[in-house]
Design a protein around this motif. Structure first.
Motif, PDB file in Angstrom:
ATOM      1  N   GLY A 108       4.807   6.742 -34.438  1.00 52.32           N
ATOM      2  CA  GLY A 108       3.355   6.700 -34.238  1.00 52.32           C
ATOM      3  C   GLY A 108       2.983   5.859 -33.050  1.00 52.32           C
ATOM      4  N   ASN A 109       3.880   5.785 -32.064  1.00 55.07           N
ATOM      5  CA  ASN A 109       3.661   4.927 -30.899  1.00 55.07           C
ATOM      6  C   ASN A 109       2.870   5.698 -29.833  1.00 55.07           C
ATOM      7  OD1 ASN A 109       3.828   3.222 -28.662  1.00 55.07           O
ATOM      8  ND2 ASN A 109       5.878   2.502 -29.218  1.00 55.07           N
ATOM      9  N   VAL A 110       1.560   5.764 -30.012  1.00 52.94           N
ATOM     10  CA  VAL A 110       0.736   6.540 -29.078  1.00 52.94           C
ATOM     11  C   VAL A 110       0.662   5.876 -27.708  1.00 52.94           C
ATOM     12  CG1 VAL A 110      -0.624   7.629 -30.886  1.00 52.94           C
ATOM     13  CG2 VAL A 110      -1.366   5.441 -29.958  1.00 52.94           C
ATOM     14  N   GLY A 111       0.924   4.567 -27.659  1.00 50.55           N
ATOM     15  CA  GLY A 111       0.952   3.892 -26.358  1.00 50.55           C
ATOM     16  C   GLY A 111       2.042   4.457 -25.468  1.00 50.55           C
ATOM     17  N   GLU A 112       3.249   4.641 -26.051  1.00 50.94           N
ATOM     18  CA  GLU A 112       4.339   5.226 -25.283  1.00 50.94           C
ATOM     19  C   GLU A 112       4.080   6.710 -25.019  1.00 50.94           C
ATOM     20  OE1 GLU A 112       6.846   3.802 -23.804  1.00 50.94           O
ATOM     21  OE2 GLU A 112       6.190   1.834 -24.503  1.00 50.94           O
ATOM     22  N   LEU A 113       3.573   7.414 -26.020  1.00 55.29           N
ATOM     23  CA  LEU A 113       3.276   8.837 -25.831  1.00 55.29           C
ATOM     24  C   LEU A 113       2.238   9.033 -24.737  1.00 55.29           C
ATOM     25  CD1 LEU A 113       3.166  10.189 -29.492  1.00 55.29           C
ATOM     26  CD2 LEU A 113       4.975  10.494 -27.810  1.00 55.29           C
ATOM     27  N   GLU A 114       1.249   8.164 -24.690  1.00 49.24           N
ATOM     28  CA  GLU A 114       0.168   8.297 -23.705  1.00 49.24           C
ATOM     29  C   GLU A 114       0.688   8.147 -22.283  1.00 49.24           C
ATOM     30  OE1 GLU A 114      -4.424   6.795 -23.223  1.00 49.24           O
ATOM     31  OE2 GLU A 114      -2.965   5.484 -24.202  1.00 49.24           O
ATOM     32  N   LYS A 115       1.761   7.376 -22.119  1.00 52.66           N
ATOM     33  CA  LYS A 115       2.358   7.231 -20.792  1.00 52.66           C
ATOM     34  C   LYS A 115       3.062   8.503 -20.357  1.00 52.66           C
ATOM     35  CE  LYS A 115       3.380   2.323 -21.545  1.00 52.66           C
ATOM     36  NZ  LYS A 115       4.470   1.331 -21.690  1.00 52.66           N
ATOM     37  N   LEU A 120      -3.342  13.508 -23.419  1.00 55.55           N
ATOM     38  CA  LEU A 120      -3.352  13.216 -24.853  1.00 55.55           C
ATOM     39  C   LEU A 120      -4.707  12.598 -25.180  1.00 55.55           C
ATOM     40  CD1 LEU A 120      -1.748  13.045 -27.539  1.00 55.55           C
ATOM     41  CD2 LEU A 120      -1.072  10.737 -26.871  1.00 55.55           C
ATOM     42  N   ASP A 121      -5.560  13.332 -25.925  1.00 61.35           N
ATOM     43  CA  ASP A 121      -6.905  12.813 -26.192  1.00 61.35           C
ATOM     44  C   ASP A 121      -6.924  11.960 -27.452  1.00 61.35           C
ATOM     45  OD1 ASP A 121      -7.207  14.437 -28.486  1.00 61.35           O
ATOM     46  OD2 ASP A 121      -8.003  16.101 -27.295  1.00 61.35           O
ATOM     47  N   GLU A 122      -8.081  11.377 -27.733  1.00 59.51           N
ATOM     48  CA  GLU A 122      -8.185  10.436 -28.845  1.00 59.51           C
ATOM     49  C   GLU A 122      -7.932  11.105 -30.191  1.00 59.51           C
ATOM     50  OE1 GLU A 122      -8.452   7.131 -28.715  1.00 59.51           O
ATOM     51  OE2 GLU A 122      -8.217   7.421 -26.554  1.00 59.51           O
ATOM     52  N   ASN A 123      -8.424  12.327 -30.374  1.00 64.38           N
ATOM     53  CA  ASN A 123      -8.178  13.020 -31.643  1.00 64.38           C
ATOM     54  C   ASN A 123      -6.699  13.266 -31.861  1.00 64.38           C
ATOM     55  OD1 ASN A 123     -10.791  13.279 -32.727  1.00 64.38           O
ATOM     56  ND2 ASN A 123     -11.256  14.912 -31.286  1.00 64.38           N
ATOM     57  N   GLN A 124      -5.973  13.608 -30.794  1.00 64.26           N
ATOM     58  CA  GLN A 124      -4.539  13.841 -30.896  1.00 64.26           C
ATOM     59  C   GLN A 124      -3.794  12.540 -31.202  1.00 64.26           C
ATOM     60  OE1 GLN A 124      -4.055  15.724 -27.112  1.00 64.26           O
ATOM     61  NE2 GLN A 124      -4.258  17.788 -27.954  1.00 64.26           N
ATOM     62  N   LYS A 125      -4.241  11.442 -30.596  1.00 64.87           N
ATOM     63  CA  LYS A 125      -3.629  10.148 -30.900  1.00 64.87           C
ATOM     64  C   LYS A 125      -3.804   9.817 -32.377  1.00 64.87           C
ATOM     65  CE  LYS A 125      -4.691   8.231 -26.346  1.00 64.87           C
ATOM     66  NZ  LYS A 125      -5.485   7.203 -25.637  1.00 64.87           N
ATOM     67  N   LEU A 131       0.113  11.306 -39.026  1.00 61.36           N
ATOM     68  CA  LEU A 131       1.347  11.984 -39.427  1.00 61.36           C
ATOM     69  C   LEU A 131       2.516  11.013 -39.534  1.00 61.36           C
ATOM     70  CD1 LEU A 131       1.111  15.230 -37.230  1.00 61.36           C
ATOM     71  CD2 LEU A 131       0.619  14.995 -39.664  1.00 61.36           C
ATOM     72  N   SER A 132       2.576  10.059 -38.603  1.00 61.13           N
ATOM     73  CA  SER A 132       3.725   9.142 -38.569  1.00 61.13           C
ATOM     74  C   SER A 132       3.805   8.276 -39.827  1.00 61.13           C
ATOM     75  CB  SER A 132       3.656   8.252 -37.325  1.00 61.13           C
ATOM     76  OG  SER A 132       2.556   7.351 -37.410  1.00 61.13           O
ATOM     77  N   GLU A 133       2.695   8.109 -40.517  1.00 63.75           N
ATOM     78  CA  GLU A 133       2.697   7.325 -41.749  1.00 63.75           C
ATOM     79  C   GLU A 133       3.600   7.954 -42.807  1.00 63.75           C
ATOM     80  OE1 GLU A 133       1.188   4.379 -42.414  1.00 63.75           O
ATOM     81  OE2 GLU A 133       0.706   4.342 -40.264  1.00 63.75           O
ATOM     82  N   TYR A 134       3.857   9.254 -42.667  1.00 68.18           N
ATOM     83  CA  TYR A 134       4.646   9.973 -43.676  1.00 68.18           C
ATOM     84  C   TYR A 134       6.027  10.376 -43.164  1.00 68.18           C
ATOM     85  CZ  TYR A 134       0.048  10.349 -45.820  1.00 68.18           C
ATOM     86  OH  TYR A 134      -1.174  10.065 -46.360  1.00 68.18           O
ATOM     87  N   ILE A 135       6.316  10.129 -41.887  1.00 71.29           N
ATOM     88  CA  ILE A 135       7.586  10.572 -41.301  1.00 71.29           C
ATOM     89  C   ILE A 135       8.558   9.401 -41.207  1.00 71.29           C
ATOM     90  CG2 ILE A 135       8.689  11.543 -39.247  1.00 71.29           C
ATOM     91  CD1 ILE A 135       6.063  12.998 -38.651  1.00 71.29           C
ATOM     92  N   GLU A 136       9.719   9.590 -41.807  1.00 76.15           N
ATOM     93  CA  GLU A 136      10.768   8.571 -41.713  1.00 76.15           C
ATOM     94  C   GLU A 136      11.606   8.772 -40.455  1.00 76.15           C
ATOM     95  OE1 GLU A 136      14.600   7.245 -44.422  1.00 76.15           O
ATOM     96  OE2 GLU A 136      12.768   7.929 -45.414  1.00 76.15           O
ATOM     97  N   GLY A 137      11.785  10.008 -40.046  1.00 76.04           N
ATOM     98  CA  GLY A 137      12.541  10.262 -38.831  1.00 76.04           C
ATOM     99  C   GLY A 137      12.908  11.730 -38.703  1.00 76.04           C
ATOM    100  N   TYR A 247      -4.426  17.929 -41.550  1.00 80.60           N
ATOM    101  CA  TYR A 247      -4.815  18.886 -40.512  1.00 80.60           C
ATOM    102  C   TYR A 247      -6.247  19.401 -40.700  1.00 80.60           C
ATOM    103  CZ  TYR A 247      -0.539  19.019 -37.900  1.00 80.60           C
ATOM    104  OH  TYR A 247       0.496  18.675 -37.081  1.00 80.60           O
ATOM    105  N   THR A 248      -6.687  19.500 -41.941  1.00 76.05           N
ATOM    106  CA  THR A 248      -8.076  19.886 -42.174  1.00 76.05           C
ATOM    107  C   THR A 248      -9.017  18.824 -41.606  1.00 76.05           C
ATOM    108  OG1 THR A 248      -7.485  21.093 -44.182  1.00 76.05           O
ATOM    109  CG2 THR A 248      -9.788  20.484 -43.928  1.00 76.05           C
ATOM    110  N   ASP A 249      -8.699  17.563 -41.860  1.00 80.18           N
ATOM    111  CA  ASP A 249      -9.507  16.464 -41.308  1.00 80.18           C
ATOM    112  C   ASP A 249      -9.444  16.460 -39.781  1.00 80.18           C
ATOM    113  OD1 ASP A 249     -10.057  15.765 -43.889  1.00 80.18           O
ATOM    114  OD2 ASP A 249      -8.673  14.051 -43.957  1.00 80.18           O
ATOM    115  N   TYR A 250      -8.247  16.727 -39.257  1.00 76.69           N
ATOM    116  CA  TYR A 250      -8.104  16.742 -37.796  1.00 76.69           C
ATOM    117  C   TYR A 250      -8.947  17.847 -37.181  1.00 76.69           C
ATOM    118  CZ  TYR A 250      -6.074  17.606 -33.226  1.00 76.69           C
ATOM    119  OH  TYR A 250      -5.919  17.830 -31.888  1.00 76.69           O
ATOM    120  N   TYR A 251      -8.863  19.040 -37.780  1.00 77.95           N
ATOM    121  CA  TYR A 251      -9.655  20.149 -37.241  1.00 77.95           C
ATOM    122  C   TYR A 251     -11.146  19.830 -37.283  1.00 77.95           C
ATOM    123  CZ  TYR A 251     -12.096  24.504 -36.730  1.00 77.95           C
ATOM    124  OH  TYR A 251     -12.967  25.462 -36.320  1.00 77.95           O
ATOM    125  N   ALA A 252     -11.596  19.216 -38.374  1.00 73.16           N
ATOM    126  CA  ALA A 252     -13.010  18.854 -38.480  1.00 73.16           C
ATOM    127  C   ALA A 252     -13.395  17.880 -37.379  1.00 73.16           C
ATOM    128  CB  ALA A 252     -13.281  18.242 -39.857  1.00 73.16           C
TER     129      ALA A 252
END
Length: 383
Positions: A108-115, A120-125, A131-137, A247-252
C-alpha cells in the motif's frame, strides 16, 4: 492504460442481481466474463488492478514478491518461435518493474507508486491503500510479454497468485500492462485512459486482446481461479463480499469525482464565456468611442482650417445669378464656419444665388439643397 469505468459499473450492476449464496450461479458469472476482464487480481469483474509501477530500486520486504523468479504457468511456456508469440520472464527490466509494482502495491505504498505511475490520481491511491489492507503478498509471478506498437514498448500479461490475509488458498490472477519508456528513457506503466492513448496504441490493443495465446492465458488463469473458489469457501466469500464492497465504494467515489469535475468544468466554461462576451462588449464600446472621437477631431480641424482661411472681400453676386463652385467645400446650414454641414460641393457644381450675408452666399443647388457657401469658393464662370 487503465480499466473501463463504464464496464466496471456494468459488471457491478450485474453482480447485484446474483445470489452469491448460490455458488454455481456465481461461478457461472465468473466463467462468462473471463475474456472481457483481462486486467484484474483474479480475472474477475470484481477485481481491477491499477496499471501502476515502474523500474525502481528493488526493496522486496514482502516475502511473496520476489520468490520463484522463473515461475511459468504450467502448459504455457514461451513458444519462442513465431514473431508475436508471448515471451516469458526473459526481459530483466520488465521483471524488475513488475516485481516492484507488486511489492509496492501489496504494501500500500502509494508514495513509491506515485513516483512510478503515469498518472495515479487520488481515488486510485485510496483504492491501493484499501486493497493492501487485505493483501499479504504475491507469489509465483510470471511475466508474459510481447513487443508493443511503438519502439521500446510492451504489452505485458502478468500471472500472479495473491495471498490474502487469513485466507489459506492463494488466488490466481492476471494483470495486463501497457509499458513503454518515458521521455527520460525509463520504463513506466501507462495509466492513461484509452481515450487518451495514441491511435496506433489503441489499434494494437484491439488486436492484442483477440490473439489466441492471450485468450489461452486468460482462460487458463480463469480455470485456476475458479478451481480455487470451488475448493476454498473462505476465499470465495471474501472475494464476493469484502472485495465487492471495496470496488463498489471506489466506483461511487470515481463517479462522484467525475460529476464534480464535469460540474466545475461547466461552471468555468460559463464564466469564461461570460468574461469573453463582456470583454467583446467593452472592446466594441471603446472602438466606437475612439471612432467618434476621431471623427469629431477631424471635423474640428476642418472647422479650424476654414476659420483661419484669409477673408477676401466678398465678390458681388446678384440674387438669381448662376454661380459655380471652384473647390470641394461644405455647404452649411448657417452663414458661419461652425454651421452644420448639409452637403458638399464638387468643383464645377452649379448653384442659384438666393442672397448674400457678408462673406457667405445663400445658394440653392440644382438638386434642391439650400445652404451657405463662402463667396471665395464661388465664381460666375464655370471652372
Amino acid at each position: 492504460m487503465s480499466f473501463n469505468i463504464d464496464n466496471l459499473k456494468e459488471k457491478i450492476d450485474e453482480l447485484k442481481k446474483i445470489d452469491f449464496k448460490d455458488k454455481d450461479q456465481a461461478l457461472a458469472f465468473l466463467k462468462k466474463n473471463v475474456r472481457g476482464v483481462v486486467a484484474g487480481i483474479l480475472i474477475l469483474a470484481l477485481f481491477i488492478t491499477l496499471f501502476v509501477g515502474s523500474c525502481g530500486s528493488p526493496d522486496l520486504k514482502n516475502p511473496y514478491a520476489g520468490n520463484n523468479l522463473n515461475y511459468v504457468v504450467p502448459g504455457l511456456e514461451a513458444k519462442g518461435g513465431e514473431q508475436g508469440d508471448y515471451k516469458v520472464n526473459s526481459n530483466n527490466d520488465l521483471n524488475k518493474l513488475v516485481r516492484n509494482y507488486f511489492n509496492w502495491f501489496a504494501e500500500g505504498n502509494v508514495g513509491e507508486l506515485e513516483k512510478l505511475v503515469s498518472p495515479l490520481d487520488e481515488n486510485q491511491k485510496n483504492l491501493v491503500i484499501a486493497l493492501s489492507e487485505y493483501i499479504e503478498g504475491y507469489q509465483n509471478i510470471a511475466v508474459y510479454f510481447k513487443d508493443g506498437p511503438v519502439k521500446d514498448s510492451y504489452m505485458v500479461s502478468v500471472y500472479h497468485e495473491t495471498k490474502f490475509k487469513d485466507i489459506a488458498t492463494r488466488a490466481p490472477g492476471l494483470t495486463t500492462f501497457y509499458i513503454h519508456k518515458n521521455d527520460n528513457g525509463t520504463l513506466i506503466i501507462d495509466n492513461r485512459p484509452q481515450s487518451q492513448l495514441e491511435e496506433e496504441v489503441v489499434a494494437y490493443l484491439e488486436i492484442f486482446k483477440t490473439e489466441p495465446d492471450v485468450i489461452e492465458l486468460a482462460e487458463r488463469v480463469n480455470t485456476n481461479s475458479t478451481k480455487a473458489f470451488e475448493e476454498d469457501p473462505d476465499l470465495y466469500n471474501f472475494v464476493v463480499n469484502t472485495y465487492q464492497k471495496i470496488y463498489t465504494d471506489y466506483y461511487a467515489a470515481v463517479k462522484t469525482a467525475a460529476e464534480e469535475a464535469a460540474s466545475k468544468a461547466a461552471e468555468e466554461e460559463a464564466a469564461s464565456k461570460a468574461a469573453a462576451e463582456e470583454e467583446a462588449r467593452k472592446k466594441a464600446e471603446e472602438e466606437a468611442a475612439a471612432k467618434a472621437a476621431e471623427e469629431a477631431s477631424k471635423q474640428a480641424e476642418q472647422q479650424s482650417a476654414e476659420a483661419q482661411q484669409p477673408q477676401p472681400a466678398a465678390p458681388a453676386f446678384a440674387e438669381g445669378a448662376t454661380v459655380y463652385a471652384n473647390d470641394m467645400v461644405n455647404i452649411r446650414k448657417q452663414a458661419e464656419a461652425s454651421g452644420a454641414p448639409v452637403g458638399m460641393t464638387e468643383v464645377g457644381s452649379e448653384f442659384t444665388v438666393l442672397g448674400v450675408e457678408g462673406e457667405w452666399v445663400h445658394v440653392k443647388a440644382s438638386n434642391g439643397y439650400v445652404g451657405y457657401i463662402k463667396s471665395e469658393f464661388l465664381q460666375t464662370t464655370k471652372p
